[in-house]
Design an enzyme around this catalytic site. Structure first.
Site, PDB file in Angstrom:
ATOM      1  N   HIS A 261       3.222  -0.182  -0.938  1.00 11.58           N
ATOM      2  CA  HIS A 261       2.913  -1.129  -2.023  1.00 11.58           C
ATOM      3  C   HIS A 261       1.533  -1.737  -1.855  1.00 11.58           C
ATOM      4  O   HIS A 261       1.244  -2.773  -2.459  1.00 11.58           O
ATOM      5  CB  HIS A 261       3.967  -2.237  -2.065  1.00 11.58           C
TER       6      HIS A 261
ATOM      7  N   CYS B 234     -15.592   1.374  -9.690  1.00  8.22           N
ATOM      8  CA  CYS B 234     -15.988   2.631  -9.012  1.00  8.22           C
ATOM      9  C   CYS B 234     -14.877   3.241  -8.178  1.00  8.22           C
ATOM     10  O   CYS B 234     -15.089   4.241  -7.485  1.00  8.22           O
ATOM     11  CB  CYS B 234     -17.223   2.371  -8.141  1.00  8.22           C
TER      12      CYS B 234
ATOM     13  N   GLY C 240      15.253  -5.456   6.575  1.00  8.05           N
ATOM     14  CA  GLY C 240      14.701  -6.618   5.863  1.00  8.05           C
ATOM     15  C   GLY C 240      14.315  -6.375   4.426  1.00  8.05           C
ATOM     16  O   GLY C 240      13.313  -6.909   3.958  1.00  8.05           O
ATOM     17  N   THR C 241      15.114  -5.585   3.711  1.00  9.90           N
ATOM     18  CA  THR C 241      14.813  -5.392   2.292  1.00  9.90           C
ATOM     19  C   THR C 241      16.096  -5.528   1.470  1.00  9.90           C
ATOM     20  O   THR C 241      17.169  -5.139   1.896  1.00  9.90           O
ATOM     21  CB  THR C 241      14.128  -4.028   2.031  1.00  9.90           C
TER      22      THR C 241
ATOM     23  N   VAL D 209       2.939  -6.136   2.266  1.00  4.79           N
ATOM     24  CA  VAL D 209       1.489  -6.047   2.062  1.00  4.79           C
ATOM     25  C   VAL D 209       0.740  -6.839   3.141  1.00  4.79           C
ATOM     26  O   VAL D 209      -0.485  -6.845   3.165  1.00  4.79           O
ATOM     27  CB  VAL D 209       1.126  -6.538   0.630  1.00  4.79           C
TER      28      VAL D 209
ATOM     29  N   ALA E  71      16.028 -10.242  11.812  1.00  8.04           N
ATOM     30  CA  ALA E  71      15.292  -9.081  12.347  1.00  8.04           C
ATOM     31  C   ALA E  71      14.801  -9.343  13.768  1.00  8.04           C
ATOM     32  O   ALA E  71      14.864  -8.460  14.628  1.00  8.04           O
ATOM     33  CB  ALA E  71      14.122  -8.778  11.431  1.00  8.04           C
TER      34      ALA E  71
ATOM     35  N   ASN F  87      19.770  -6.109   8.389  1.00 11.31           N
ATOM     36  CA  ASN F  87      19.368  -7.081   7.375  1.00 11.31           C
ATOM     37  C   ASN F  87      20.125  -8.390   7.566  1.00 11.31           C
ATOM     38  O   ASN F  87      21.188  -8.425   8.188  1.00 11.31           O
ATOM     39  CB  ASN F  87      19.637  -6.498   5.970  1.00 11.31           C
TER      40      ASN F  87
HETATM   41  C1  BV8 Z   1       7.170   2.597 -10.283  1.00  7.33           C
HETATM   42  C2  BV8 Z   1       3.650  -5.601  -4.500  1.00  7.33           C
HETATM   43  C3  BV8 Z   1       6.812   4.385 -11.713  1.00  7.33           C
HETATM   44  C4  BV8 Z   1       3.579  -6.912  -5.119  1.00  7.33           C
HETATM   45  C5  BV8 Z   1       5.804  -4.807  -5.138  1.00  7.33           C
HETATM   46  C6  BV8 Z   1      13.326  -1.338 -15.172  1.00  7.33           C
HETATM   47  C7  BV8 Z   1      12.298  -1.948 -15.863  1.00  7.33           C
HETATM   48  C8  BV8 Z   1      10.984  -1.900 -15.393  1.00  7.33           C
HETATM   49  C9  BV8 Z   1      10.678  -1.239 -14.213  1.00  7.33           C
HETATM   50  C10 BV8 Z   1      11.721  -0.646 -13.555  1.00  7.33           C
HETATM   51  C11 BV8 Z   1      13.024  -0.687 -13.997  1.00  7.33           C
HETATM   52  N1  BV8 Z   1      13.806  -0.018 -13.121  1.00  7.33           N
HETATM   53  C12 BV8 Z   1      13.035   0.438 -12.116  1.00  7.33           C
HETATM   54  C13 BV8 Z   1      11.759   0.062 -12.392  1.00  7.33           C
HETATM   55  C14 BV8 Z   1      10.640   0.351 -11.611  1.00  7.33           C
HETATM   56  C15 BV8 Z   1      10.211  -0.867 -10.807  1.00  7.33           C
HETATM   57  C16 BV8 Z   1      11.402  -1.572 -10.181  1.00  7.33           C
HETATM   58  O1  BV8 Z   1      11.993  -1.090  -9.239  1.00  7.33           O
HETATM   59  N2  BV8 Z   1      11.727  -2.749 -10.725  1.00  7.33           N
HETATM   60  C17 BV8 Z   1      12.872  -3.483 -10.210  1.00  7.33           C
HETATM   61  C18 BV8 Z   1      12.519  -4.980 -10.175  1.00  7.33           C
HETATM   62  C19 BV8 Z   1      14.051  -3.188 -11.112  1.00  7.33           C
HETATM   63  N3  BV8 Z   1       9.412  -0.295  -9.764  1.00  7.33           N
HETATM   64  C20 BV8 Z   1       8.110  -0.123  -9.993  1.00  7.33           C
HETATM   65  O2  BV8 Z   1       7.533  -0.503 -10.998  1.00  7.33           O
HETATM   66  C21 BV8 Z   1       7.370   0.651  -8.934  1.00  7.33           C
HETATM   67  N4  BV8 Z   1       6.589   1.650  -9.559  1.00  7.33           N
HETATM   68  O3  BV8 Z   1       8.351   2.702 -10.448  1.00  7.33           O
HETATM   69  O4  BV8 Z   1       6.262   3.418 -10.829  1.00  7.33           O
HETATM   70  C22 BV8 Z   1       5.730   5.252 -12.119  1.00  7.33           C
HETATM   71  C23 BV8 Z   1       6.048   6.572 -12.358  1.00  7.33           C
HETATM   72  C24 BV8 Z   1       5.042   7.415 -12.747  1.00  7.33           C
HETATM   73  C25 BV8 Z   1       3.748   6.929 -12.897  1.00  7.33           C
HETATM   74  C26 BV8 Z   1       3.449   5.600 -12.645  1.00  7.33           C
HETATM   75  C27 BV8 Z   1       4.441   4.744 -12.260  1.00  7.33           C
HETATM   76  C28 BV8 Z   1       6.406  -0.226  -8.170  1.00  7.33           C
HETATM   77  C29 BV8 Z   1       7.183  -1.186  -7.322  1.00  7.33           C
HETATM   78  C30 BV8 Z   1       6.213  -1.946  -6.451  1.00  7.33           C
HETATM   79  C31 BV8 Z   1       6.033  -3.318  -7.023  1.00  7.33           C
HETATM   80  N5  BV8 Z   1       5.263  -4.098  -6.078  1.00  7.33           N
HETATM   81  N6  BV8 Z   1       5.041  -5.403  -4.241  1.00  7.33           N
HETATM   82  C32 BV8 Z   1       3.462  -7.947  -4.048  1.00  7.33           C
HETATM   83  O5  BV8 Z   1       3.892  -7.722  -2.885  1.00  7.33           O
HETATM   84  O6  BV8 Z   1       2.934  -8.981  -4.418  1.00  7.33           O
HETATM   85  S1  BV8 Z   1       7.476  -4.927  -4.983  1.00  7.33           S
HETATM   86  C33 BV8 Z   1       7.908  -6.284  -4.069  1.00  7.33           C
HETATM   87  O7  BV8 Z   1       9.339  -6.199  -3.901  1.00  7.33           O
HETATM   88  C34 BV8 Z   1       7.367  -6.306  -2.665  1.00  7.33           C
HETATM   89  O8  BV8 Z   1       6.592  -5.182  -2.318  1.00  7.33           O
HETATM   90  C35 BV8 Z   1       8.608  -6.284  -1.813  1.00  7.33           C
HETATM   91  O9  BV8 Z   1       8.401  -5.629  -0.631  1.00  7.33           O
HETATM   92  C36 BV8 Z   1       9.492  -5.511  -2.688  1.00  7.33           C
HETATM   93  C37 BV8 Z   1      10.927  -5.479  -2.319  1.00  7.33           C
HETATM   94  O10 BV8 Z   1      11.323  -6.757  -1.955  1.00  7.33           O
HETATM   95  P1  BV8 Z   1      11.873  -6.932  -0.447  1.00  7.33           P
HETATM   96  O11 BV8 Z   1      10.810  -6.503   0.494  1.00  7.33           O
HETATM   97  O12 BV8 Z   1      13.191  -6.275  -0.342  1.00  7.33           O
HETATM   98  O13 BV8 Z   1      11.996  -8.499  -0.361  1.00  7.33           O
HETATM   99  P2  BV8 Z   1      13.193  -9.362  -0.940  1.00  7.33           P
HETATM  100  O14 BV8 Z   1      12.765 -10.796  -0.910  1.00  7.33           O
HETATM  101  O15 BV8 Z   1      13.670  -8.770  -2.237  1.00  7.33           O
HETATM  102  O16 BV8 Z   1      14.369  -9.152   0.132  1.00  7.33           O
HETATM  103  C38 BV8 Z   1      14.193  -9.607   1.454  1.00  7.33           C
HETATM  104  C39 BV8 Z   1      15.403  -9.149   2.223  1.00  7.33           C
HETATM  105  O17 BV8 Z   1      15.217  -9.539   3.582  1.00  7.33           O
HETATM  106  C40 BV8 Z   1      16.684  -9.801   1.754  1.00  7.33           C
HETATM  107  O18 BV8 Z   1      17.698  -8.818   1.693  1.00  7.33           O
HETATM  108  C41 BV8 Z   1      17.003 -10.826   2.845  1.00  7.33           C
HETATM  109  O19 BV8 Z   1      18.396 -10.946   3.070  1.00  7.33           O
HETATM  110  C42 BV8 Z   1      16.364 -10.196   4.047  1.00  7.33           C
HETATM  111  N7  BV8 Z   1      15.916 -11.165   5.041  1.00  7.33           N
HETATM  112  C43 BV8 Z   1      15.395 -12.408   4.828  1.00  7.33           C
HETATM  113  N8  BV8 Z   1      15.092 -12.964   6.031  1.00  7.33           N
HETATM  114  C44 BV8 Z   1      15.397 -12.065   6.986  1.00  7.33           C
HETATM  115  C45 BV8 Z   1      15.921 -10.914   6.373  1.00  7.33           C
HETATM  116  N9  BV8 Z   1      16.329  -9.837   7.056  1.00  7.33           N
HETATM  117  C46 BV8 Z   1      16.210  -9.884   8.402  1.00  7.33           C
HETATM  118  N10 BV8 Z   1      15.720 -10.950   9.072  1.00  7.33           N
HETATM  119  C47 BV8 Z   1      15.311 -12.048   8.401  1.00  7.33           C
HETATM  120  N11 BV8 Z   1      14.832 -13.104   9.092  1.00  7.33           N
END
Ligand code: BV8
Length: 232
Positions: free
Chosen positions: A109, A120, A175-176, A93, A219, A201
């Protein structure tokens, strides 16, 4: 890379880590300080809007103070030099991809620098805070919320994303952690159409098994190296 025409790239918080923006699931991750349910769901916002505004006001300021890193810049370079199809989908974001020069970009996202009016439905570029409930520039009501896709909400432009995935020959995930859907499922859609799938990653992600190749590293190093290879 001769058989590669259309590239789709997915990025996550890891690509912005070296710009000083915290990721979510690391040991010092954002989710260590806050329960997801409290700050990244519509229910959490309804229950405690001040807490949620403070969470996003702090991240908006942090993102604006950060600078794009070598990985963001390399992807912008690739987009400009690439002759075929190119789409960058980010879960992030922050606006570091834009500031690095990326244009074919989808914020699935949402974005910290956008505010969305609950009264509105207008969206406005927003770089200040929202905690004071400022008036919506369109309707004047104090109903602005962060233009962020929370859990349980539908990510943006999913049709455009699946259309690009259906045509891609190369899918690169950078990076995810592969923890959040539907983004974590994109690699499967790419495989189904026979695309080459590459993961860059720091560590193996939850979806690593779906990729033909995983390159581990930060990255800022791995992405420029890979871009030079593709453009050679
Ligand atoms: C939807 C905004 C359906 C917020 C975000 C069970 C129960 C309830 C829900 C669900 C479920 N199963 C599935 C779901 C759906 C749910 C979901 O997936 N939940 C998960 C937790 C199980 N998903 C949703 O709700 C989505 N919507 O499904 O809607 C629907 C259908 C019909 C009608 C209406 C709705 C919405 C998902 C979006 C949520 N919002 N972000 C904010 O940013 O504040 S998600 C949030 O996690 C961020 O956006 C982030 O981008 C995203 C993923 O995280 P990552 O980016 O991967 O970051 P993370 O820290 O996890 O990992 C970082 C990685 O980088 C690591 O691997 C690390 O090793 C690596 N790294 C670190 N440093 C480096 C590096 N790599 C390279 N270089 C480095 N230096």
């Amino acid at each position: 890379m001769s058989s590669i025409r259309n590239i789709v790239i997915l990025t996550g918080a890891g690509i912005s880590a070296e710009s000083g923006i915290r990721t979510f699931r690391a040991s010092d991750g954002l989710w260590e300080d806050h329960r997801i349910e409290d700050v990244a769901t519509p229910e959490g916002f309804a229950a405690n809007p001040d807490l949620v505004h403070r969470f996003y006001d702090a991240r908006r300021a942090g993102a604006l103070a950060a600078r794009p890193n070598a990985a963001h810049l390399a992807l912008a370079r690739l987009e400009k030099a690439w002759q075929g199809g190119f789409l960058l989908v980010t879960q992030n974001v922050d606006d570091l991809h834009e500031r690095a020069g990326s244009e074919a970009l989808i914020h699935m996202h949402g974005a910290l620098n956008s505010a969305w009016c609950g009264a509105c439905d207008a969206r406005h570029r927003w770089v200040e805070t929202l905690i004071e409930r400022p008036a919506c520039p369109s309707c004047g009501k104090p109903s602005l919320r962060p233009d962020i896709v929370w859990f349980g909400e539908m990510p943006y432009r999913m049709e455009d994303i699946y259309e690009a995935l259906n045509d891609c020959d190369l899918f690169v995930s950078i990076g995810t952690s592969g923890a959040v859907y539907p983004a974590a499922g994109f690699v499967r859609a790419a495989r189904e159409v026979g695309a080459q799938c590459l993961e860059l990653n720091l560590e193996r992600s939850a979806g690593s098994a779906w990729f033909h190749e995983t390159r581990l590293g930060s990255a800022g190093e791995v992405v420029p190296e890979w871009v030079e290879e593709v453009l050679r």
